[in-house]
Design a protein around this motif. Structure first.
Motif, mmCIF file in Angstrom:
data_model
loop_
_atom_site.group_PDB
_atom_site.id
_atom_site.type_symbol
_atom_site.label_atom_id
_atom_site.label_comp_id
_atom_site.label_asym_id
_atom_site.label_seq_id
_atom_site.Cartn_x
_atom_site.Cartn_y
_atom_site.Cartn_z
ATOM 1 N N ASP A 29 0.796 -1.231 0.000
ATOM 2 C CA ASP A 29 0.000 0.000 0.000
ATOM 3 C C ASP A 29 0.830 1.283 0.000
ATOM 4 O O ASP A 29 0.307 2.361 0.249
ATOM 5 C CB ASP A 29 -0.978 0.011 1.173
ATOM 6 C CG ASP A 29 -0.272 0.067 2.527
ATOM 7 O OD1 ASP A 29 0.953 -0.116 2.568
ATOM 8 O OD2 ASP A 29 -0.963 0.277 3.551
ATOM 9 N N THR A 30 2.133 1.188 -0.286
ATOM 10 C CA THR A 30 2.946 2.396 -0.402
ATOM 11 C C THR A 30 3.852 2.310 -1.632
ATOM 12 O O THR A 30 4.232 1.221 -2.058
ATOM 13 C CB THR A 30 3.840 2.632 0.834
ATOM 14 O OG1 THR A 30 4.795 1.574 0.946
ATOM 15 C CG2 THR A 30 3.020 2.738 2.104
ATOM 16 N N PHE A 31 4.196 3.469 -2.179
ATOM 17 C CA PHE A 31 5.057 3.532 -3.349
ATOM 18 C C PHE A 31 5.847 4.831 -3.303
ATOM 19 O O PHE A 31 5.480 5.781 -2.595
ATOM 20 C CB PHE A 31 4.245 3.451 -4.648
ATOM 21 C CG PHE A 31 3.180 4.518 -4.768
ATOM 22 C CD1 PHE A 31 3.436 5.702 -5.462
ATOM 23 C CD2 PHE A 31 1.925 4.349 -4.197
ATOM 24 C CE1 PHE A 31 2.465 6.686 -5.575
ATOM 25 C CE2 PHE A 31 0.947 5.331 -4.296
ATOM 26 C CZ PHE A 31 1.216 6.498 -5.000
ATOM 27 N N LYS A 70 11.930 13.003 -4.444
ATOM 28 C CA LYS A 70 11.253 11.720 -4.260
ATOM 29 C C LYS A 70 10.129 11.894 -3.260
ATOM 30 O O LYS A 70 10.267 12.617 -2.262
ATOM 31 C CB LYS A 70 12.236 10.659 -3.762
ATOM 32 C CG LYS A 70 13.268 10.212 -4.792
ATOM 33 C CD LYS A 70 14.198 9.154 -4.225
ATOM 34 C CE LYS A 70 15.231 8.708 -5.257
ATOM 35 N NZ LYS A 70 14.629 7.843 -6.294
ATOM 36 N N LEU A 71 9.024 11.223 -3.516
ATOM 37 C CA LEU A 71 7.854 11.293 -2.644
ATOM 38 C C LEU A 71 7.384 9.880 -2.334
ATOM 39 O O LEU A 71 7.106 9.104 -3.249
ATOM 40 C CB LEU A 71 6.719 12.069 -3.326
ATOM 41 C CG LEU A 71 7.053 13.465 -3.868
ATOM 42 C CD1 LEU A 71 5.888 14.003 -4.682
ATOM 43 C CD2 LEU A 71 7.392 14.416 -2.726
ATOM 44 N N ASN A 72 7.342 9.553 -1.052
ATOM 45 C CA ASN A 72 6.804 8.260 -0.643
ATOM 46 C C ASN A 72 5.340 8.451 -0.273
ATOM 47 O O ASN A 72 5.005 9.304 0.558
ATOM 48 C CB ASN A 72 7.587 7.696 0.539
ATOM 49 C CG ASN A 72 7.028 6.369 1.014
ATOM 50 O OD1 ASN A 72 6.332 6.308 2.023
ATOM 51 N ND2 ASN A 72 7.316 5.305 0.288
ATOM 52 N N ARG A 81 -4.769 7.039 -4.144
ATOM 53 C CA ARG A 81 -5.072 5.838 -4.943
ATOM 54 C C ARG A 81 -4.933 6.134 -6.433
ATOM 55 O O ARG A 81 -4.490 5.285 -7.205
ATOM 56 C CB ARG A 81 -6.471 5.326 -4.617
ATOM 57 C CG ARG A 81 -6.538 4.514 -3.318
ATOM 58 C CD ARG A 81 -7.833 3.755 -3.208
ATOM 59 N NE ARG A 81 -8.952 4.644 -2.926
ATOM 60 C CZ ARG A 81 -9.394 4.939 -1.703
ATOM 61 N NH1 ARG A 81 -8.813 4.401 -0.645
ATOM 62 N NH2 ARG A 81 -10.420 5.749 -1.520
ATOM 63 N N ALA A 82 -5.309 7.348 -6.828
ATOM 64 C CA ALA A 82 -5.146 7.735 -8.233
ATOM 65 C C ALA A 82 -3.670 7.873 -8.584
ATOM 66 O O ALA A 82 -3.233 7.466 -9.669
ATOM 67 C CB ALA A 82 -5.888 9.043 -8.498
ATOM 68 N N ILE A 154 9.318 0.036 4.480
ATOM 69 C CA ILE A 154 9.569 0.850 3.291
ATOM 70 C C ILE A 154 11.066 1.129 3.169
ATOM 71 O O ILE A 154 11.816 1.004 4.128
ATOM 72 C CB ILE A 154 8.774 2.172 3.312
ATOM 73 C CG1 ILE A 154 9.121 3.008 4.552
ATOM 74 C CG2 ILE A 154 7.288 1.889 3.276
ATOM 75 C CD1 ILE A 154 8.443 4.378 4.577
ATOM 76 N N PHE A 155 11.501 1.469 1.973
ATOM 77 C CA PHE A 155 12.895 1.774 1.651
ATOM 78 C C PHE A 155 13.814 0.573 1.899
ATOM 79 O O PHE A 155 14.925 0.723 2.411
ATOM 80 C CB PHE A 155 13.388 2.982 2.460
ATOM 81 C CG PHE A 155 12.526 4.210 2.308
ATOM 82 C CD1 PHE A 155 12.161 4.671 1.052
ATOM 83 C CD2 PHE A 155 12.080 4.900 3.421
ATOM 84 C CE1 PHE A 155 11.363 5.805 0.907
ATOM 85 C CE2 PHE A 155 11.290 6.034 3.294
ATOM 86 C CZ PHE A 155 10.922 6.483 2.042
ATOM 87 N N LYS A 156 13.376 -0.602 1.494
ATOM 88 C CA LYS A 156 14.227 -1.792 1.655
ATOM 89 C C LYS A 156 15.534 -1.645 0.866
ATOM 90 O O LYS A 156 16.587 -2.093 1.315
ATOM 91 C CB LYS A 156 13.480 -3.047 1.197
ATOM 92 C CG LYS A 156 12.340 -3.491 2.113
ATOM 93 C CD LYS A 156 11.797 -4.833 1.668
ATOM 94 C CE LYS A 156 10.714 -5.343 2.616
ATOM 95 N NZ LYS A 156 9.437 -4.628 2.451
#
Length: 274
Positions: A29-31, A70-72, A81-82, A154-156
């Motif tokens: 659920d994150t990008f 960069k934006l997480n 969601r869009a 996040i950020f693996k």
């Protein structure tokens, strides 16, 4: 008579289009998106990201570069969601940056303690990237990062590098399984802090995460001797307009979007009941 041309001034509050250079799925659920926005900014500042006909959302910058940002983003509403449906090469509208960031210049020469929970790690990554670009200006760096499960980390990609350069401590609330290039312990980040031997000597602390997590982290820090003016928090809250007009983000006369979102703890420690 020839009329003199009048210089056209750009409205800083009108978003501009930017291209997505990379779209990377961090968790279910994150990008993280990288956009070609070349702008001066401080760690902890945010931008307003929008899509025509859908809406606008404040997103913290999680990088330190003058060539891109960069934006997480976590998928929690219509706008995010869009945004999750975009891909490399697509266009997104952005305005900013806004707010007060972490005062990295005035903190030179200190050791840094960075404590993040869940999506709160995103704005803290901007500090880590900044330190990477100014490594000689800071001493020891310790990272305490907590997540719900391994799937929520996040950020693996960055963690694989951070473990080589800094003192990295990663915890998950449950199910500490999986193969990582760093040690992951089961439990809350607060438990890891309690067991640590950290001191307040020549050190500043940056904290970002859910309010309840920050509350307990700050209490642990104070129990270990940290002073209020050694602690910085990010109080991101209902920053709809980003320019102090809508007043949704006001906390006792302070605007999160303009006076923050980064505050030194002694500036806001009495706001806990708001």
């Amino acid at each position: 008579m020839k009329q003199k041309a009048v210089a056209k001034t750009e409205n800083p509050f009108v978003p501009k289009p930017y291209k997505i250079l990379e779209f990377y799925r961090e968790t279910p659920d994150t990008f993280t998106i990288t956009i070609n926005m070349a702008v001066q900014h401080a760690p902890g500042q945010f931008v307003q990201v929008s899509l025509p006909g859908i809406g606008e959302s404040p997103i913290s910058i999680c990088s330190d570069s003058r060539e891109h940002i960069k934006l997480n983003i976590r998928e929690v509403g219509n706008v995010t969601r869009a945004l999750a449906n975009l891909k490399k090469g697509d266009t997104v509208l952005v305005r900013g940056p806004y707010g007060k960031g972490y005062p990295m210049e005035s903190l030179k020469g200190n050791s840094l303690l960075i404590i993040g929970g869940g999506c709160g790690v995103a704005p803290l990554k901007g500090i880590i990237d900044y330190v990477e670009n100014h490594r000689s200006e800071y001493k020891d760096v310790q990272l305490y990062l907590g997540y719900r499960t391994p799937d929520d980390i996040i950020f693996k990609r960055e963690l694989d590098e951070w473990v080589k350069k800094y003192h990295l401590n990663v915890t998950v609330d449950k199910e500490a399984h999986g193969q990582f290039c760093y040690d992951v312990k089961e439990g809350f980040i607060t438990d890891a802090l309690k067991k640590s031997d950290i001191t307040n000597e020549n050190k500043v602390v940056f904290v970002c995460g859910p309010p309840v997590m920050m509350k307990y982290v700050i209490q642990i820090l104070k129990d270990k001797g940290f002073n209020d003016d050694q602690i910085f928090i990010s109080a991101e809250r209902l920053m709809y307009c980003a320019v102090g007009v809508c007043c949704h983000c006001m906390i006792r006369g302070k605007f999160c979007c303009m006076d923050g979102p980064v505050f030194r703890y002694d500036e806001v420690k009495d706001f806990k009941n708001d």
